[in-house]
Design a protein around this motif. Structure first.
Motif, PDB file in Angstrom:
ATOM      1  N   MET B   1     -10.558  36.199  49.992  1.00 48.66           N
ATOM      2  CA  MET B   1      -9.747  36.509  51.172  1.00 48.66           C
ATOM      3  C   MET B   1      -8.717  37.585  50.805  1.00 48.66           C
ATOM      4  O   MET B   1      -8.056  37.488  49.766  1.00 48.66           O
ATOM      5  N   SER B   2      -8.586  38.603  51.646  1.00 47.95           N
ATOM      6  CA  SER B   2      -7.685  39.711  51.314  1.00 47.95           C
ATOM      7  C   SER B   2      -6.237  39.368  51.694  1.00 47.95           C
ATOM      8  O   SER B   2      -5.977  38.435  52.455  1.00 47.95           O
ATOM      9  N   CYS B   3      -5.303  40.177  51.179  1.00 46.68           N
ATOM     10  CA  CYS B   3      -3.886  39.996  51.521  1.00 46.68           C
ATOM     11  C   CYS B   3      -3.682  40.229  53.026  1.00 46.68           C
ATOM     12  O   CYS B   3      -2.880  39.545  53.663  1.00 46.68           O
ATOM     13  N   GLU B   5      -5.823  39.725  55.514  1.00 43.99           N
ATOM     14  CA  GLU B   5      -6.282  38.546  56.283  1.00 43.99           C
ATOM     15  C   GLU B   5      -5.277  37.399  56.148  1.00 43.99           C
ATOM     16  O   GLU B   5      -4.972  36.710  57.119  1.00 43.99           O
ATOM     17  N   THR B   6      -4.779  37.236  54.927  1.00 40.56           N
ATOM     18  CA  THR B   6      -3.819  36.152  54.679  1.00 40.56           C
ATOM     19  C   THR B   6      -2.554  36.365  55.507  1.00 40.56           C
ATOM     20  O   THR B   6      -2.040  35.449  56.153  1.00 40.56           O
ATOM     21  N   ARG B  25      -8.399  28.250  52.660  1.00 38.25           N
ATOM     22  CA  ARG B  25      -8.601  29.631  52.181  1.00 38.25           C
ATOM     23  C   ARG B  25      -7.267  30.329  51.931  1.00 38.25           C
ATOM     24  O   ARG B  25      -7.081  31.010  50.924  1.00 38.25           O
ATOM     25  N   VAL B  26      -6.322  30.147  52.881  1.00 34.87           N
ATOM     26  CA  VAL B  26      -5.019  30.798  52.715  1.00 34.87           C
ATOM     27  C   VAL B  26      -4.305  30.223  51.495  1.00 34.87           C
ATOM     28  O   VAL B  26      -3.745  30.970  50.677  1.00 34.87           O
ATOM     29  N   HIS B  29      -5.641  31.655  48.371  1.00 30.93           N
ATOM     30  CA  HIS B  29      -5.188  33.034  48.132  1.00 30.93           C
ATOM     31  C   HIS B  29      -3.745  33.042  47.623  1.00 30.93           C
ATOM     32  O   HIS B  29      -3.398  33.786  46.704  1.00 30.93           O
ATOM     33  N   CYS B  33      -1.585  34.997  44.436  1.00 30.50           N
ATOM     34  CA  CYS B  33      -0.991  36.258  44.904  1.00 30.50           C
ATOM     35  C   CYS B  33       0.513  36.115  45.118  1.00 30.50           C
ATOM     36  O   CYS B  33       0.966  35.529  46.114  1.00 30.50           O
ATOM     37  N   CYS B  36       1.983  37.823  48.404  1.00 27.79           N
ATOM     38  CA  CYS B  36       1.793  37.041  49.639  1.00 27.79           C
ATOM     39  C   CYS B  36       2.714  35.828  49.667  1.00 27.79           C
ATOM     40  O   CYS B  36       3.179  35.417  50.726  1.00 27.79           O
TER      41      CYS B  36
END
Lengths: 184, 298
Positions: B1-3, B5-6, B25-26, B29, B33, B36
């Protein structure tokens, strides 16, 4: 029969009770949406006039009375804010010296009221989701039902509202620091 | 999951409004990260500030003690009986020239002047000259009584040599300050329209509210557009913000941004209500429509 049913049946005493019971809900929402006490007073009148006129169309099976009342209130306020148009400028475009009648952003910060100031830059639709979520603690589903919008729209409006608030508040803090440095 | 999307899901994450898989998922991530996590902390702080600010503001918000008395006065004036139509009432009323085509940019004042002059001229000729009076009765193929909120009343006259295709409807309720400003009608092959516009009367600076009501009948009248479904008096209706040229208001200033179109059917008549009022008000106006009372003979 509860107070709503009696009001629907035309009992004016019941309508007075209904007003007493729900006036704060309408007034507080209107105040948070419109800022000005006088505008909130006018909204209170207009919303209850509308309620009186269309109470017979309210069907408990289709949702809670408070949802129906919130919908009327919020729609009224969105309409009011839309009519005020450019009265609410984003803070980034406002120079304190141009607004003699308003407290400066710095003054607002000192009063711990910077958020209220920043919220003035939001459109009525964004403001509505913020008030329903963070004051009335409604779930996204309840907000969607109240405003008659899809759940995804609630999410995107809340996202947009918080991003906009943050964008307004952070430059504001830096402006304040810069100003102090200049004064020194 | 990308930053990215997060970040897009962070508000819903903090509000506990994500589905369990998305939440998982979040969270996964965020574990890896730091940027984030900082973003999430900043948003969480902001949410807290917003809550506190709203609570502080709302704590001061109390309605005035006289609010109920004020509302009672407003309710009493809203229930005042409607004035009956008398000769003077008819003479002072607006005359509706149904089937008279008003093209482009007509101003209310010009319309009112033309209407009054037409009425005076026709009235004088019809009353004074019996043969003309008989001829006019043939030309005037339909007339209607109407009453508007606030006690306004009058007559509508249809010209053209054939019976009108339908009896027009007018609202029995309008938002405070709005009144009938313009009317007109158009006839096309397979379609007949009657149009009404309501504006603040007298016009007020800064008050750009309007209602344009178009009533159409005939096989060439298009059906309901795509849009959000609502109900008007139990009938299916549709809201849309897609307006065409014929939905533009005729009285200056131009149609304000944000106008919506509410479409539905009353029997065989297609109703189109274009307005910049709130949806609640538009539905209230739509639900209050009542047919004009058809006149017989003179």
């Amino acid at each position: 029969m509860d107070v709503i049913e009696r009001s629907q049946a035309g009992d004016e005493r019941a309508f007075a009770e209904l007003f007493e019971q729900y006036k704060n809900l309408v007034f507080k929402t209107a105040y948070l949406m419109l800022d000005e006490p006088q505008e909130a007073e006018d909204a209170l009148q207009e919303v209850f006039l509308r309620v009186h006129r269309s109470l017979s169309s309210y069907q408990p099976a289709k949702g809670a009375f408070t949802t129906w009342l919130h919908r009327i209130t919020v729609n009224h306020c969105i309409n009011r804010t839309r009519k005020r148009g450019l009265q609410f400028l984003p803070i980034a475009q406002v120079h304190p010296g141009d607004m003699p009648s308003q407290p400066s952003p710095e003054g607002r910060l000192d009063n711990g009221d910077a958020v209220a100031w920043a919220m003035r830059g939001l459109s009525g639709k964004l403001r509505a989701v913020v008030v329903l979520r963070y004051y009335w603690d409604m779930s996204y589903g309840e907000i969607a039902e109240t405003l008659g919008i899809p759940l995804g729209t609630v999410k995107s409006r809340l996202n947009a509202a918080l991003r906009a608030l943050r964008a307004e508040l952070e430059p504001l803090a830096s402006v304040r620091l810069c100003d102090r440095e200049v004064v020194k | 999951m990308s930053c990215q999307e997060t970040t897009a899901m962070m508000v819903a994450y903090l509000d506990q409004e994500l589905s369990p898989p998305d939440r998982k998922r979040v969270t996964a991530h965020l574990v890896g990260c730091e940027a984030c996590r900082r973003e999430l902390a900043a948003l969480s702080t902001l949410q807290g500030r917003v809550r506190r600010s709203l609570q502080q503001q709302a704590a001061q918000a109390v309605p005035a003690p006289e609010a109920w008395v004020r509302l009672q006065d407003a309710l009493a004036s809203a229930h005042r009986p409607v004035r009956h139509v008398g000769t003077a009432g008819v003479l002072q009323s607006i005359v509706l020239s149904i089937r008279t085509l008003f093209l482009g940019g007509s101003l209310m004042r010009r319309f009112a002047l033309v209407s009054l002059l037409t009425l005076a001229l026709l009235g004088g000729v019809v009353i004074a000259v019996p043969p003309v009076r008989a001829q006019m009765q043939e030309m005037i193929d339909a007339w209607f009584h109407f009453q508007l909120p606030g006690g306004r009343s009058g007559v509508g006259i249809g010209f053209g040599g054939a019976r009108h295709a339908f009896r027009p409807y007018l609202p029995a309720w309008l938002p405070e300050g709005l009144d009938l400003g313009l009317t007109g009608g158009t006839t096309a092959p397979g379609a007949e329209y009657v149009e009404f516009e309501f504006h603040p009367m007298p016009p007020r600076k800064g008050d750009d509210r309007f209602i344009r009501l178009i009533e159409g009948k005939g096989e060439a009248v298009p059906g309901l557009p795509e849009g959000r479904a609502v109900t008007v008096k139990g009938q299916r209706a549709v809201f849309t913000s897609e307006l065409s040229e014929r939905h533009e208001i005729q009285v200056d200033p131009p149609t304000p941004v944000g106008a919506q179109l509410l479409s539905w059917y009353v029997g065989e008549i297609k109703m189109e209500l274009v307005s910049n009022l709130s949806e609640e008000e538009m539905i209230a106006v739509a639900e209050s429509l009542v047919p004009m009372e058809e006149g017989k003979g003179e």
